[in-house]
Design an enzyme around this catalytic site. Structure first.
Site, PDB file in Angstrom:
ATOM      1  N   HIS A  34      21.313  52.385 -25.741  1.00  0.00           N
ATOM      2  CA  HIS A  34      21.545  52.811 -27.122  1.00  0.00           C
ATOM      3  C   HIS A  34      21.115  54.262 -27.326  1.00  0.00           C
ATOM      4  O   HIS A  34      21.793  55.040 -28.002  1.00  0.00           O
ATOM      5  CB  HIS A  34      20.748  51.934 -28.101  1.00  0.00           C
ATOM      6  N   GLN A  58      30.517  37.293 -34.918  1.00  0.00           N
ATOM      7  CA  GLN A  58      30.990  37.451 -33.539  1.00  0.00           C
ATOM      8  C   GLN A  58      30.314  36.484 -32.577  1.00  0.00           C
ATOM      9  O   GLN A  58      30.628  36.462 -31.390  1.00  0.00           O
ATOM     10  CB  GLN A  58      30.793  38.884 -33.058  1.00  0.00           C
ATOM     11  N   SER A 183      20.325  44.229 -24.350  1.00  0.00           N
ATOM     12  CA  SER A 183      19.243  43.623 -25.138  1.00  0.00           C
ATOM     13  C   SER A 183      18.910  42.226 -24.633  1.00  0.00           C
ATOM     14  O   SER A 183      17.808  41.725 -24.847  1.00  0.00           O
ATOM     15  CB  SER A 183      19.639  43.562 -26.613  1.00  0.00           C
TER      16      SER A 183
END
Length: 273
Positions: A34, A58, A183
């Site tokens: 990120h 999602q 993540s």
């Protein structure tokens, strides 16, 4: 850095701006991948906006929405240190209403690869990205190449809906051992992490074969399957940049994609040729 939670408040602030705006949409639990997007945005724009929103639409039933890593205080500090100007952190209630107008993924390219076993996933992705782009109205928006199909579909949405934004694809960032940053890497035990490395190793094997002159897709896939024997493979595919399956690798217009489960965690990785 200003933290904004209300979409209309952020819109009011940004509509007054005359400077270029870079936008990095994320689901938080920020890592070096990120940060690479944020740095590029800061370099190429006068203002950088980052959003943190774990998007429920999602995630399919049974996926990891409830346990997806949430590190809001740490994320705030990371963004502040990285030079972010505005951090957008809306709630689900801020973003979604009942009986909404929907954005739908294309019937073919939205239901192959990632969309094959996750039908409706890209409907949710495009719905939230469409909302965020309309809220921020950025000059440029930054997305990682690791989510290659997502990147393709976002580019198609921008093209199909005549949206006034430049989509900037950004290279995959890897851990020192080669694991693509995600993540979800925090889910892995020490033993699972070793097996997760097989994804990047299979792509390295493919890259080496191509450098040695191999172009036959089936031969490349066969070698990748051998490397990935110890993980639960979902797919290994070689496509062109329009996500069409190909039989022969074409340099500059090919992507090798792999998806697999390690323990209870699903990972994707790819190599752009």
């Amino acid at each position: 850095m200003k933290v904004v939670k209300n979409p209309k408040e952020l819109m009011k602030i940004l509509r007054k701006e005359k400077r270029s705006i870079g936008f990095v949409p994320t689901m938080g639990a920020l890592h070096e991948g990120h940060l690479s997007l944020i740095r590029q945005s800061c370099k190429e724009n006068e203002i950088t906006v980052v959003s943190i929103f774990v998007n429920p639409t999602q995630f399919l039933p049974g996926e990891d929405f409830s346990r997806y890593p949430r590190k809001y205080e740490a994320d705030k500090k990371i963004c502040e240190l990285a030079g972010v100007d505005y951090l957008f952190m809306p709630s689900v209630e801020d973003i979604y209403q009942k009986d909404e107008v929907l954005v739908k993924a294309p019937k073919i390219k939205g239901y192959i690869l990632e969309g094959y076993n996750r039908p409706g996933h890209f409907d949710g992705v495009l719905q939230i990205v469409n909302k965020l782009l309309n809220i921020v109205k950025p000059t440029r928006a930054y997305f990682g190449k690791k989510d290659a199909q997502q990147l393709y579909l976002i580019e198609k949405m921008v093209e199909n809906f005549y949206m006034d934004v430049e989509i900037v694809p950004c290279d995959i960032v890897r851990e020192s051992d080669g694991l693509a940053m995600s993540s979800r890497n925090v889910y892995l035990s020490e033993e699972e992490r070793k097996r997760a490395l097989l994804l990047s190793k299979s792509l390295k094997r493919a890259g080496k074969l191509i450098m040695q002159g191999e172009k036959d897709v089936e031969k490349i896939r066969e070698e990748m399957f051998k490397v990935l024997e110890k993980v639960e493979i979902e797919y290994i595919e070689v496509v062109n940049k329009n996500l069409d399956k190909i039989k022969s690798v074409e340099k500059g217009n090919s992507i090798i994609l792999v998806a697999a489960k390690v323990g209870n965690t699903r990972f994707i990785d790819n190599l752009w040729i």
